[in-house]
Design a protein around this motif. Sequence first.
Motif, short mmCIF file in Angstrom:
data_model
loop_
_atom_site.label_atom_id
_atom_site.label_comp_id
_atom_site.label_asym_id
_atom_site.label_seq_id
_atom_site.Cartn_x
_atom_site.Cartn_y
_atom_site.Cartn_z
N SER A 1 0.83 -1.20 0.00
CA SER A 1 0.00 0.00 0.00
C SER A 1 0.87 1.26 0.00
O SER A 1 0.61 2.21 -0.75
CB SER A 1 -0.92 -0.02 1.21
N ARG A 2 1.90 1.29 0.83
CA ARG A 2 2.81 2.43 0.87
C ARG A 2 3.56 2.57 -0.45
O ARG A 2 3.77 3.68 -0.95
CB ARG A 2 3.80 2.29 2.02
N GLU A 3 3.96 1.46 -1.03
CA GLU A 3 4.67 1.48 -2.31
C GLU A 3 3.76 2.02 -3.41
O GLU A 3 4.19 2.84 -4.24
CB GLU A 3 5.13 0.06 -2.66
N HIS A 4 2.51 1.60 -3.41
CA HIS A 4 1.54 2.09 -4.40
C HIS A 4 1.32 3.59 -4.23
O HIS A 4 1.29 4.34 -5.21
CB HIS A 4 0.22 1.33 -4.26
N GLU A 5 1.20 4.05 -2.99
CA GLU A 5 1.01 5.48 -2.72
C GLU A 5 2.21 6.28 -3.18
O GLU A 5 2.08 7.36 -3.76
CB GLU A 5 0.75 5.70 -1.23
N ALA A 6 3.42 5.77 -2.95
CA ALA A 6 4.63 6.47 -3.39
C ALA A 6 4.70 6.54 -4.92
O ALA A 6 5.06 7.58 -5.48
CB ALA A 6 5.87 5.76 -2.84
N ASP A 7 4.34 5.45 -5.59
CA ASP A 7 4.30 5.46 -7.06
C ASP A 7 3.29 6.47 -7.58
O ASP A 7 3.54 7.18 -8.55
CB ASP A 7 3.97 4.06 -7.60
N ARG B 1 2.22 9.20 -6.06
CA ARG B 1 2.74 10.56 -5.83
C ARG B 1 3.81 10.91 -6.86
O ARG B 1 3.88 12.04 -7.32
CB ARG B 1 3.31 10.70 -4.42
N ARG B 2 4.68 9.94 -7.21
CA ARG B 2 5.70 10.20 -8.23
C ARG B 2 5.05 10.52 -9.57
O ARG B 2 5.49 11.42 -10.29
CB ARG B 2 6.64 9.00 -8.37
N LEU B 3 4.01 9.77 -9.93
CA LEU B 3 3.30 10.03 -11.18
C LEU B 3 2.67 11.41 -11.16
O LEU B 3 2.79 12.17 -12.13
CB LEU B 3 2.23 8.96 -11.42
N LYS B 4 2.02 11.76 -10.07
CA LYS B 4 1.42 13.09 -9.96
C LYS B 4 2.48 14.17 -10.07
O LYS B 4 2.29 15.16 -10.77
CB LYS B 4 0.68 13.25 -8.63
N LEU B 5 3.59 13.99 -9.36
CA LEU B 5 4.66 14.98 -9.42
C LEU B 5 5.14 15.18 -10.85
O LEU B 5 5.31 16.31 -11.31
CB LEU B 5 5.83 14.58 -8.52
N GLU B 6 5.32 14.09 -11.57
CA GLU B 6 5.79 14.20 -12.95
C GLU B 6 4.76 14.93 -13.82
O GLU B 6 5.13 15.78 -14.63
CB GLU B 6 6.09 12.80 -13.52
N LEU C 1 0.47 16.90 -3.24
CA LEU C 1 1.69 16.09 -3.18
C LEU C 1 2.19 15.91 -1.76
O LEU C 1 2.80 14.90 -1.43
CB LEU C 1 2.79 16.74 -4.02
N ARG C 2 1.98 16.90 -0.93
CA ARG C 2 2.44 16.87 0.45
C ARG C 2 1.31 17.36 1.33
O ARG C 2 1.27 18.52 1.74
CB ARG C 2 3.67 17.76 0.60
N PRO C 3 0.35 16.48 1.64
CA PRO C 3 -0.86 16.93 2.33
C PRO C 3 -0.63 17.49 3.73
O PRO C 3 -1.45 18.24 4.22
CB PRO C 3 -1.74 15.70 2.39
N LYS C 4 0.47 17.17 4.35
CA LYS C 4 0.72 17.68 5.70
C LYS C 4 1.13 19.14 5.59
O LYS C 4 2.13 19.48 4.96
CB LYS C 4 1.82 16.87 6.38
N PHE C 5 0.37 20.02 6.21
CA PHE C 5 0.61 21.45 6.16
C PHE C 5 1.93 21.78 6.86
O PHE C 5 2.18 21.31 7.96
CB PHE C 5 -0.55 22.20 6.83
N GLN C 6 2.76 22.54 6.20
CA GLN C 6 4.03 22.95 6.77
C GLN C 6 3.95 24.42 7.20
O GLN C 6 3.28 25.22 6.56
CB GLN C 6 5.13 22.83 5.70
N ARG C 7 4.64 24.77 8.26
CA ARG C 7 4.68 26.15 8.72
C ARG C 7 5.26 27.01 7.59
O ARG C 7 6.27 26.66 6.99
CB ARG C 7 5.54 26.30 9.94
N GLY C 8 4.62 28.11 7.29
CA GLY C 8 5.09 29.01 6.24
C GLY C 8 4.45 28.76 4.88
O GLY C 8 4.62 29.56 3.97
N ASP C 9 3.72 27.65 4.72
CA ASP C 9 3.08 27.36 3.43
C ASP C 9 2.10 28.44 3.02
O ASP C 9 2.02 28.80 1.86
CB ASP C 9 2.35 26.01 3.46
N ALA C 10 1.33 28.95 3.97
CA ALA C 10 0.29 29.92 3.65
C ALA C 10 0.89 31.23 3.13
O ALA C 10 0.26 31.91 2.32
CB ALA C 10 -0.58 30.20 4.87
#
Length: 142
Positions: free
Chosen positions: A28-34, A36-41, A119-128
């Motif tokens: 499942s993690r491998e599929h999710e990583a693949d 995300r890579r496809l989306k990024l591309e 691509l990175r659903p976890k909100f990072q400080r400074g993103d806004a």
Amino acid sequence: MDAATLTAVISAGTAITVVALTNYFAKSREHEADWRRLKLELYREYIFALSGMVEGRNSLAAQERHSDAVNGLKLVAPPAVMRSLNAFIEYNSYSNPNKSLEHHDRLINDLIKTMRADLRPKFQRGDAELTFYLMGIPPQNT
């Protein structure tokens, strides 16, 4: 069944269950990583295609590349990205006579932030506070 046999059966069943669950979660993690890579591309291809359409660089080939990139995004982009993308495309269509650079920049900023959040659903400080815009080619003195 004696206690030793029962213990062995329970241990074997537990071991098989743990191996099966570990394998399932790893796949499942491998599929999710693949994914995300496809989306990024595809997101990168869209940004590169869009960069080819900035003022001074637009051509028929750039418009074709942009259309292909948009169509590729339709395969993987979640609804939030598609809403931002559609708003950006509709605003920039030739049929819209009321365009402003400020509104254009707000829409591209929203689109890029939405792609990044996907691509990175976890909100990072400074993103806004981040602001995105497309860079054009400076005028050439000839």
